[in-house]
Design a protein around this motif. Structure first.
Motif, short mmCIF file in Angstrom:
data_model
loop_
_atom_site.label_atom_id
_atom_site.label_comp_id
_atom_site.label_asym_id
_atom_site.label_seq_id
_atom_site.Cartn_x
_atom_site.Cartn_y
_atom_site.Cartn_z
N ARG A 176 0.84 -1.19 0.00
CA ARG A 176 0.00 0.00 0.00
C ARG A 176 0.88 1.25 0.00
O ARG A 176 1.87 1.32 0.74
N SER A 177 0.48 2.25 -0.80
CA SER A 177 1.24 3.49 -0.88
C SER A 177 0.34 4.59 -1.40
O SER A 177 -0.79 4.34 -1.85
N GLU A 178 0.84 5.81 -1.34
CA GLU A 178 0.13 6.98 -1.87
C GLU A 178 1.09 7.77 -2.75
O GLU A 178 2.23 8.02 -2.35
N SER A 179 0.64 8.16 -3.93
CA SER A 179 1.42 9.01 -4.83
C SER A 179 0.66 10.29 -5.10
O SER A 179 -0.54 10.26 -5.42
N VAL A 180 1.34 11.43 -4.98
CA VAL A 180 0.72 12.74 -5.16
C VAL A 180 1.57 13.56 -6.13
O VAL A 180 2.78 13.74 -5.92
N TYR A 181 0.96 14.02 -7.20
CA TYR A 181 1.63 14.86 -8.21
C TYR A 181 2.86 14.19 -8.84
O TYR A 181 3.80 14.87 -9.26
N THR A 182 2.88 12.90 -8.92
CA THR A 182 4.08 12.24 -9.43
C THR A 182 4.09 12.07 -10.96
O THR A 182 5.14 11.80 -11.53
N GLY A 239 6.72 16.03 -6.60
CA GLY A 239 5.71 15.04 -6.25
C GLY A 239 6.07 14.33 -4.96
O GLY A 239 7.18 14.49 -4.44
N LEU A 240 5.14 13.55 -4.46
CA LEU A 240 5.35 12.83 -3.20
C LEU A 240 4.99 11.36 -3.37
O LEU A 240 3.92 11.04 -3.91
N PHE A 241 5.88 10.49 -2.91
CA PHE A 241 5.55 9.07 -2.78
C PHE A 241 5.62 8.72 -1.30
O PHE A 241 6.63 8.94 -0.64
#
Length: 370
Positions: free
Chosen positions: A238-244, A276-278
């Motif tokens: 499980r992970s979250e990616s933002v603006y990547t 971006g953020l991972f």
């Protein structure tokens, strides 16, 4: 009907555990997770469940072992230096395939350290602090809501894989107060009966738990465990990616530091920098494929941590030298200051090699060229 209240992170984990059907809690006081122990002391007994403040952390993890072997959902909690004392018990739980939920509210180290929030238990949690080739399922929340949500998930995954599962948070998450919504509680009677439970009845628990005295027996058992871990890795990342998608630089962070990183990414975007953020949510199993997808189009990766670069070492391995990786870390409970990191990110994207004006400011800054 769900319930929404303002709660401390520690208390929210306790409430989530109770609503997840935990029947036994064993703990020993240590800051910064004492509110969790206090919450369980009050609320477990009111519901006719077991709460015991044990005489040590070693006793606590072994009491969890006993209750879980008897067929009940059980948990314990602690913090950093005291978590070291639980490692033998966690290793035994993994060896005998016994579910358990463990909460670690990280504080400063090494040794006794201090009571401030850090992320210096990453290696101990993710690599396995006890003996043997085993893994603990490790979940890293970055909010009070997620701490509650991941607590329920920890019980579910622990039961599913018959393996200890850990909530790895830091003192910031444990102490902060946020709005949190809880689902309807689970009736412990509705939790599927454990066919391996030691009840004393004839015909129960047919699988023997004796030591594997021969090399062949122990290796076969380890091979079985590795197959289970591979299945968990395939299904539970499980992970979250933002603006990547269009990011020139991807920031990687977990837990509370990821919230600081998210704010920094937003500020960099306002400055015209495509950042971006991972965020890994499961630290084990780590979402390696998600990480690689997130950084696919990036020119560089920046890892932020509240330690000396424990996760950063894994990030470098996962990326196999395909991207330059930069690390910024704080230790001892000092918080990452984005004002000192943003100029470095811009410096990277401008391909500047002179770090003389930026190095040595607030923590560790290290560059690893691809």
């Amino acid at each position: 009907m769900s319930t929404m209240v303002f709660m401390k992170g520690n208390e929210a984990i306790g409430e989530a555990a109770i609503r997840s059907g935990v029947m036994a809690y064993y703990g020993y006081p240590i800051t910064p997770q004492n509110e969790l122990t206090a919450y369980m002391a009050k609320n477990m007994r009111e519901k006719g469940r077991v709460f015991i403040q044990t005489e040590s952390e070693i006793t606590a993890i072994n009491a969890v072992f006993g209750s879980s072997c008897a067929g009940f959902r059980a948990m314990t909690s602690s913090a950093s230096t005291a978590m070291s004392l639980k490692q033998e018990g966690i290793s035994h739980l993994a060896y005998l395939e016994i579910p358990a939920v463990i909460v670690d509210m990280m504080r400063g180290g090494p040794g006794l350290g201090n009571i401030l929030a850090t992320q210096n238990d990453y290696n101990q949690a993710v690599k396995g602090g006890g003996t043997g080739d085993y893994h603990t399922i490790v979940l890293a929340p970055n909010s009070v809501q997620e701490a509650a949500d991941l607590t329920r998930l920890a019980f579910e995954l622990s039961d599913k894989y018959r393996n200890p599962a850990m909530i790895l948070a830091d003192g910031t998450i444990g102490q902060m107060v946020e709005l949190v919504e809880f689902p309807e509680p689970i009736d412990p009677a509705d939790i599927p009966e454990r066919d391996y439970a030691l009840t004393g009845n004839r015909g129960r628990a047919p699988r023997k738990a004796e030591p594997k005295n021969s090399a062949e027996d122990l290796e076969n058992h380890n091979l079985h465990l590795q197959e289970k871990y591979h299945a968990c890795e395939s299904a539970e990342r499980r992970s979250e990616s933002v603006y990547t998608e269009d990011a020139d630089v991807v920031v990687v962070a977990f837990g509370f530091v990821s919230r600081i990183a998210r704010e920094m990414v937003e500020e960099l975007r306002q400055d015209g920098v495509k950042a971006g953020l991972f965020r890994p949510i499961t630290l084990w199993p780590f979402d390696v494929e998600g990480l690689r997808a997130a950084v696919k189009n990036a020119k560089a990766v920046v890892v932020l941590e509240g330690n000396a670069g424990m996760m950063c070492s894994d990030i470098r391995l996962f990326l196999e030298g395909t991207k330059p990786v930069y690390f910024h870390g704080r230790m001892g409970g000092s918080m990452v200051n984005t004002d000192s990191v943003k100029p470095k990110v811009k410096h990277i994207l401008e391909n500047k090699k002179d770090w003389s004006e930026l190095n040595g400011k607030e923590g560790i800054w290290t560059a690893y060229d691809a």
